[in-house]
Motif scaffolding. Structure first.
Motif, short mmCIF file in Angstrom:
data_model
loop_
_atom_site.label_atom_id
_atom_site.label_comp_id
_atom_site.label_asym_id
_atom_site.label_seq_id
_atom_site.Cartn_x
_atom_site.Cartn_y
_atom_site.Cartn_z
N GLY A 104 0.76 -1.24 0.00
CA GLY A 104 0.00 0.00 0.00
C GLY A 104 0.79 1.28 0.00
N CYS A 105 2.09 1.24 -0.26
CA CYS A 105 2.92 2.45 -0.22
C CYS A 105 2.98 3.12 -1.59
CB CYS A 105 4.34 2.11 0.23
SG CYS A 105 4.46 1.53 1.92
N ASP A 106 2.87 4.45 -1.60
CA ASP A 106 3.04 5.20 -2.85
C ASP A 106 4.52 5.27 -3.24
OD1 ASP A 106 0.31 5.68 -3.19
OD2 ASP A 106 0.40 7.49 -1.96
N VAL A 107 5.39 5.32 -2.24
CA VAL A 107 6.84 5.30 -2.46
C VAL A 107 7.37 4.00 -1.88
CG1 VAL A 107 9.04 6.42 -1.96
CG2 VAL A 107 7.02 7.81 -2.42
N TYR A 108 8.09 3.25 -2.68
CA TYR A 108 8.51 1.90 -2.29
C TYR A 108 9.24 1.85 -0.95
CZ TYR A 108 11.13 -2.40 -2.06
OH TYR A 108 11.66 -3.57 -1.61
N VAL A 131 6.02 -1.53 -7.43
CA VAL A 131 6.49 -0.14 -7.42
C VAL A 131 5.54 0.72 -8.24
CG1 VAL A 131 8.41 1.38 -7.97
CG2 VAL A 131 8.87 -0.97 -7.26
N ARG A 132 5.12 1.82 -7.63
CA ARG A 132 4.32 2.81 -8.35
C ARG A 132 5.27 3.90 -8.83
NH1 ARG A 132 1.35 0.67 -4.20
NH2 ARG A 132 -0.77 -0.01 -4.77
N TYR A 133 5.34 4.09 -10.14
CA TYR A 133 6.40 4.94 -10.71
C TYR A 133 5.89 5.58 -11.99
CZ TYR A 133 11.32 6.07 -11.89
OH TYR A 133 12.51 6.69 -12.18
N ASN A 134 5.74 6.89 -11.95
CA ASN A 134 5.33 7.65 -13.13
C ASN A 134 6.45 8.66 -13.42
OD1 ASN A 134 4.13 9.62 -14.92
ND2 ASN A 134 2.11 8.86 -14.31
N VAL A 135 7.04 8.59 -14.60
CA VAL A 135 8.17 9.46 -14.92
C VAL A 135 7.79 10.93 -14.92
CG1 VAL A 135 9.47 7.73 -16.22
CG2 VAL A 135 7.76 9.14 -17.41
N SER A 138 6.66 12.81 -9.24
CA SER A 138 7.68 13.43 -8.39
C SER A 138 9.07 12.90 -8.74
CB SER A 138 7.37 13.17 -6.92
OG SER A 138 8.47 13.53 -6.11
N ALA A 139 9.94 13.77 -9.20
CA ALA A 139 11.30 13.37 -9.54
C ALA A 139 12.07 12.92 -8.29
CB ALA A 139 12.03 14.51 -10.22
N SER A 140 11.84 13.58 -7.17
CA SER A 140 12.55 13.21 -5.94
C SER A 140 12.09 11.85 -5.44
CB SER A 140 12.36 14.27 -4.87
OG SER A 140 10.99 14.42 -4.53
N ASP A 141 10.78 11.58 -5.51
CA ASP A 141 10.28 10.26 -5.10
C ASP A 141 10.84 9.17 -6.01
OD1 ASP A 141 8.84 11.35 -3.05
OD2 ASP A 141 6.89 11.19 -4.03
N ASN A 142 10.85 9.43 -7.30
CA ASN A 142 11.38 8.43 -8.24
C ASN A 142 12.86 8.17 -7.99
OD1 ASN A 142 8.89 8.18 -9.44
ND2 ASN A 142 9.36 9.51 -11.19
N ARG A 143 13.59 9.22 -7.73
CA ARG A 143 15.03 9.07 -7.45
C ARG A 143 15.24 8.24 -6.19
NH1 ARG A 143 16.03 13.85 -8.33
NH2 ARG A 143 15.75 14.68 -6.22
N ARG A 148 16.59 2.91 -3.46
CA ARG A 148 16.19 1.80 -2.60
C ARG A 148 16.14 0.49 -3.38
NH1 ARG A 148 11.10 4.60 0.73
NH2 ARG A 148 12.32 6.29 1.67
N LEU A 149 15.62 0.54 -4.59
CA LEU A 149 15.44 -0.68 -5.39
C LEU A 149 16.76 -1.24 -5.89
CD1 LEU A 149 12.27 0.59 -7.18
CD2 LEU A 149 12.36 -1.45 -5.74
N ALA A 150 17.72 -0.39 -6.11
CA ALA A 150 19.05 -0.89 -6.51
C ALA A 150 19.63 -1.78 -5.41
CB ALA A 150 19.99 0.29 -6.80
N LYS A 151 19.41 -1.41 -4.15
CA LYS A 151 19.90 -2.22 -3.04
C LYS A 151 19.15 -3.54 -2.96
CE LYS A 151 21.11 1.97 -0.45
NZ LYS A 151 20.77 2.84 0.70
#
Length: 301
Positions: A104-108, A131-135, A138-143, A148-151
């Motif tokens: 249920g998180c908007d940011v992973y 993951v909810r991700y729209n290019v 929010s650029a900061s949320d996506n970054r 986090r996902l790289a880890k």
């Protein structure tokens, strides 16, 4: 069978189809079944857990009836409301996928806190993130999400698993002004392609779990993009009606997708019927088995 760290291939080196029965819903499921957003009561949790075991039993019944599917079959299940299902799946040689995101998180956010310990204990072949991700959001949320996902990707691959990435593209407030059909078939496919391009620069992904893409060329575009980075694509079901989902599966299979992860379209009516007392357990199991075999047949034909 599917193996940790890589799956067997069809002739010509193409990936073998991965046909996942998805039953990893958590907070949403208790609200949908019992009409509340509070912590589920112990009896409610027990009933849902038993229902997830019923879904696995439906999958096993499908494989018994149609053994050719055993090489393709997988189940996506959580340990919170699906306690014991992962262990039973592994004991029956079913490929295991498990979620590692907080629901249920908007940011992973990663869940559990001890991801390496979780992976070592359950040994899922395909740890999964949603993951909810729209290019264009929010650029900061996506970054932050990419970081986090790289880890997570590193931890998954370090455990010998393959990283399964479910990408959802919710519309921005401006995009909500676009008619839903246009967004689904024209706008979102381009956003998915852009998101994948952006994400793979930082996050290695083995399998993309994607929403339907409308025109066949959209499926081919994302499948080619995934392949260029060493990955593949499977289709999520989105609780679509049978006829609609059959069309999506046909387009996906013909244009480079290697499988699916379908949940509620297979088991929702059976689970509700079982919990309400409208279906016996054998009836619910038989319905799940029939639905899984139907969608598997549609994709593999």
């Amino acid at each position: 069978m599917h193996r940790v760290g890589g799956r067997p291939s069809r002739f010509g080196g193409n990936p073998m189809s991965l046909l996942i029965l998805a039953v990893d819903q958590r907070p949403w499921l208790t609200q949908a079944l019992y009409g509340h957003g509070a912590t589920a009561l112990p009896a409610e949790r027990a009933a849902i857990t038993d229902g997830k075991h019923m879904v696995l039993e439906g999958l096993l019944a499908a494989l018994e009836a149609e053994p050719r599917l055993a090489a393709h079959a997988g189940i996506l299940v959580d340990e919170q409301l699906g306690a014991g299902v992962a262990e039973r799946a592994r004991a029956n040689h079913v490929t295991l996928s498990m979620p590692v995101e907080r629901g249920g998180c908007d940011v992973y956010e990663t869940e559990p806190a001890d991801l390496p310990g979780f992976l070592a204990h359950f040994r899922p072949e395909f740890p999964k993130v949603l993951v909810r991700y729209n290019v264009e959001g929010s650029a900061s949320d996506n970054r932050e999400q990419r970081s986090r996902l790289a880890k997570v990707s590193q931890a998954v691959r370090g455990s010998g698993g393959r990283f399964l990435f479910e990408l959802l593209v919710p519309p921005t407030p401006e995009q909500r002004n676009v008619p839903s059909e246009v967004f689904d078939t024209e706008v979102r496919p381009r956003l998915i392609h852009r998101a994948m391009t952006e994400i793979v620069e930082e996050v290695p992904v083995d399998v993309w779990k994607l929403e339907h893409l409308g025109a066949p060329e959209h499926y081919r575009t994302v499948a080619d993009l995934a392949a260029q980075a060493g990955g593949e694509c499977i289709l999520l079901g989105a609780n679509a009606p049978v006829a609609t989902l059959d069309g999506w599966l046909t387009d996906a299979a013909a244009n480079g997708f290697t499988g699916f992860a379908i949940g509620r379209s297979i088991w929702w009516d059976s689970l509700r019927g079982l919990l309400a007392g409208d279906l016996t357990r054998p009836e619910a199991i038989a319905a799940v088995a029939a639905n899984y075999r139907h969608f598997a047949g549609t994709f593999l034909q």
